[in-house]
Design a protein around this motif. Sequence first.
Motif, mmCIF file in Angstrom:
data_model
loop_
_atom_site.group_PDB
_atom_site.id
_atom_site.type_symbol
_atom_site.label_atom_id
_atom_site.label_comp_id
_atom_site.label_asym_id
_atom_site.label_seq_id
_atom_site.Cartn_x
_atom_site.Cartn_y
_atom_site.Cartn_z
ATOM 1 N N GLU A 81 13.252 16.070 -1.748
ATOM 2 C CA GLU A 81 14.141 17.001 -2.422
ATOM 3 C C GLU A 81 13.327 18.265 -2.719
ATOM 4 O OE1 GLU A 81 17.284 16.084 -5.504
ATOM 5 O OE2 GLU A 81 15.888 14.450 -5.768
ATOM 6 N N ASP B 25 15.773 18.089 1.235
ATOM 7 C CA ASP B 25 17.048 17.557 0.750
ATOM 8 C C ASP B 25 17.514 18.487 -0.375
ATOM 9 O OD1 ASP B 25 18.987 16.187 -0.747
ATOM 10 O OD2 ASP B 25 18.124 14.218 -0.377
ATOM 11 N N SER C 68 29.221 13.258 3.719
ATOM 12 C CA SER C 68 28.499 12.897 2.481
ATOM 13 C C SER C 68 27.022 13.223 2.646
ATOM 14 C CB SER C 68 28.651 11.402 2.185
ATOM 15 O OG SER C 68 27.895 10.658 3.112
ATOM 16 N N GLY C 69 26.368 13.290 1.492
ATOM 17 C CA GLY C 69 24.938 13.570 1.510
ATOM 18 C C GLY C 69 24.174 12.504 2.275
ATOM 19 N N SER C 70 24.590 11.253 2.116
ATOM 20 C CA SER C 70 23.905 10.171 2.816
ATOM 21 C C SER C 70 24.011 10.357 4.331
ATOM 22 C CB SER C 70 24.497 8.814 2.430
ATOM 23 O OG SER C 70 24.296 8.567 1.067
ATOM 24 N N ILE D 3 20.661 18.379 -1.460
ATOM 25 C CA ILE D 3 21.975 17.811 -1.786
ATOM 26 C C ILE D 3 22.322 17.972 -3.262
ATOM 27 C CG2 ILE D 3 23.165 15.556 -1.951
ATOM 28 C CD1 ILE D 3 21.798 15.066 0.901
ATOM 29 N N GLN D 4 21.324 17.888 -4.121
ATOM 30 C CA GLN D 4 21.602 18.091 -5.548
ATOM 31 C C GLN D 4 21.262 19.480 -6.022
ATOM 32 O OE1 GLN D 4 20.947 15.766 -9.074
ATOM 33 N NE2 GLN D 4 20.835 13.948 -7.797
ATOM 34 N N TYR E 8 15.371 9.458 -4.363
ATOM 35 C CA TYR E 8 16.611 8.827 -3.884
ATOM 36 C C TYR E 8 17.221 9.761 -2.835
ATOM 37 C CZ TYR E 8 21.389 7.131 -3.577
ATOM 38 O OH TYR E 8 22.582 6.662 -3.105
ATOM 39 N N HIS E 9 17.518 9.212 -1.659
ATOM 40 C CA HIS E 9 18.075 10.058 -0.600
ATOM 41 C C HIS E 9 19.406 9.557 -0.063
ATOM 42 C CE1 HIS E 9 14.718 12.785 -0.460
ATOM 43 N NE2 HIS E 9 13.862 11.790 -0.353
ATOM 44 N N GLY E 10 19.973 8.512 -0.655
ATOM 45 C CA GLY E 10 21.301 8.100 -0.199
ATOM 46 C C GLY E 10 21.456 6.607 -0.089
ATOM 47 N N HIS E 11 22.695 6.212 0.186
ATOM 48 C CA HIS E 11 23.026 4.787 0.084
ATOM 49 C C HIS E 11 23.015 4.042 1.419
ATOM 50 C CE1 HIS E 11 27.054 4.992 1.866
ATOM 51 N NE2 HIS E 11 27.062 6.221 1.395
ATOM 52 N N LYS F 195 27.030 17.233 -2.081
ATOM 53 C CA LYS F 195 27.537 17.410 -3.454
ATOM 54 C C LYS F 195 28.249 18.754 -3.719
ATOM 55 C CE LYS F 195 24.367 14.103 -5.552
ATOM 56 N NZ LYS F 195 25.129 13.034 -6.162
ATOM 57 N N ASN G 148 21.582 13.036 5.374
ATOM 58 C CA ASN G 148 20.183 12.616 5.409
ATOM 59 C C ASN G 148 19.905 11.657 6.556
ATOM 60 O OD1 ASN G 148 19.298 14.238 3.384
ATOM 61 N ND2 ASN G 148 19.414 12.690 1.782
HETATM 62 C C1 LIG Z 1 18.981 13.976 -3.669
HETATM 63 C C2 LIG Z 1 20.114 13.205 -3.097
HETATM 64 N N1 LIG Z 1 20.174 13.019 -1.764
HETATM 65 C C3 LIG Z 1 21.185 12.327 -1.207
HETATM 66 C C4 LIG Z 1 22.191 11.780 -1.968
HETATM 67 C C5 LIG Z 1 23.304 11.002 -1.321
HETATM 68 O O1 LIG Z 1 24.474 11.757 -1.330
HETATM 69 P P1 LIG Z 1 25.900 11.019 -1.261
HETATM 70 O O2 LIG Z 1 26.064 10.245 -2.516
HETATM 71 O O3 LIG Z 1 26.874 12.177 -1.135
HETATM 72 O O4 LIG Z 1 25.917 10.171 -0.047
HETATM 73 C C6 LIG Z 1 22.152 11.938 -3.357
HETATM 74 C C7 LIG Z 1 23.200 11.348 -4.213
HETATM 75 O O5 LIG Z 1 23.074 11.179 -5.388
HETATM 76 C C8 LIG Z 1 21.088 12.670 -3.936
HETATM 77 O O6 LIG Z 1 20.996 12.855 -5.255
#
Ligand SMILES: Cc1ncc(COP(=O)(O)O)c(C=O)c1O
Length: 506
Positions: A248, A281, A147-149, A283-284, A175-178, A313, A152
């Motif tokens: 990003e 980043d 996953s993106g999280s 990811i998007q 926003y960089h992840g959860h 993503k 990161n």
């Molecule tokens: C810019 C960015 N980085 C990281 C993430 C986290 O990715 P993930 O939801 O696949 O963990 C997101 C998710 O929306 C994102 O938009």
Amino acid sequence: MQDPSRALGAAGLRSALRAGSARVPALPPPLPSRPGPRGRRPLPPFLLSSLPPSLPSPSLRRRPAPASRAAPRPCGRHSRAPGSRPWPCGGSSSVGHCHPDIVKAAHEQNQLLNTNSRYLHDNLVDYAERLSKTLPEKLCTFYFLNSGSEANDLALRLARQYTKHEDVIVLDHAYHGHLTSLIDISPYKFRNLEGQKEWVHVAPVPDTYRGLYREDHEDSVTAYADEVKNIIEHAHKRGRKIAAFFAESLPSVGGQIIPPAGYFQKVAEHVHKAGGVFIADEIQVGFGRVGKHFWAFQLQGEDFIPDIVTMGKPIGNGHPLACVATTKEIAEAFSATGVEYFNTFGGNPVSCAIGLAVLDVIEKEHLQAHATEVGNFLMKTLKEQQIKHPIIGDVRGCGLFIGVDLIKDQAERTPATAEAEDLITRYMEQSWSSSMREASTQLQTTLATQELLKYNQLAKTETSQCRKALCDSLQAGAWKFFSTTCRSKHSSLLLLFPDLRKNIFY
Ligand SMILES: Cc1ncc(COP(=O)(O)O)c(C=O)c1O
């Protein structure tokens, strides 16, 4: 370490070898019970540092099992019964929901073997090689994740290990992840929680429409980069040290911002001087979304190369796959700790087969060119609307990354928060009702999911229909056709194509 042939069972391996059609051209010899040199394929040096040491590296690629064993499951628009609603397939299907090539790649590899990444597989090597061709040479080491999280979080670990510093500079609203570590570096989230950690520093978004330094500033690039320089100086005075600038490449959550070209170069200069690294980043915004380039950071100019790039993503077209690309030096510093990188599912054979298929589709179907073409059309159309509707303060974008900023008044550019929220609601309500649904679905499927143009044999005819629908809807003032996200403070109406897709499929 367990031998992969033992893990599968010799009988299982033999029957897998006997089975199958002739679709996979090169068949390696049967896997011996203990892999000998003939069964191995040497790994390229750039991959070595991302893998646990002293692993067997047998080629496990085998023929697919007979089709009767597991028929492909129908999914999404392409196999649904006429009139039925598509299945929810995720929000990041950049090359199309249930694209047949991706479904096929996953299905074939699933019938052969999926295993955890302690068992090396050709797909991993092939995929890393293919990805490396899209990136500057310097970014030559790859870590695969789910996953993106995760990507990161690993980027953060790499940066800290390499620099031996702790602090991170992020852009406001990001926003960089959860994960806990990433909520800490996501102002979009932590502002609602207990606040900012002492090791986190927030720089202003380089937004030349609504930000600190606007289009009329004589040198907004230097002014925004100097903000980062000031943050570094201030942190140093407090005895803190910068590990990374984390951003990003095009701030999306932060408001569909296009940083002025040259900004990242100047920031990187300040951050490197402080001993930190630059993490982009993607990811998007990666994987051709911006049209002109494969990676959004490339919009800054050829002279800019991040130290670490994170991907997620669109990388797997909805399948959980992610990647971190970095330099040999950073990877070596990371592996020098002796704490090997291991990720059970990251880079498994099915994920890599999917990743390869996504790259093939982007290339074969010229999706970057398509993103440019449709993006240019949208920008032109939206700018025409901007002249007619004073509520549209700004239209900005590149390829299929486009933002429409709604304002209450031209002089102050006050965000039209309530109006943006109203539009979101109206869009959600109306896109699922009456005749609007027909037009919006067409729009969304055609414009948002770039791929469906060709995938459904729609090509030019569908494009023109879709254009007509877009024009009609815009002329009717129907902003509801667009997926919208609100920035809490700036509150713009934002057009983000993956979100458009979400509205159809969820
Ligand atoms: C810019 C960015 N980085 C990281 C993430 C986290 O990715 P993930 O939801 O696949 O963990 C997101 C998710 O929306 C994102 O938009």
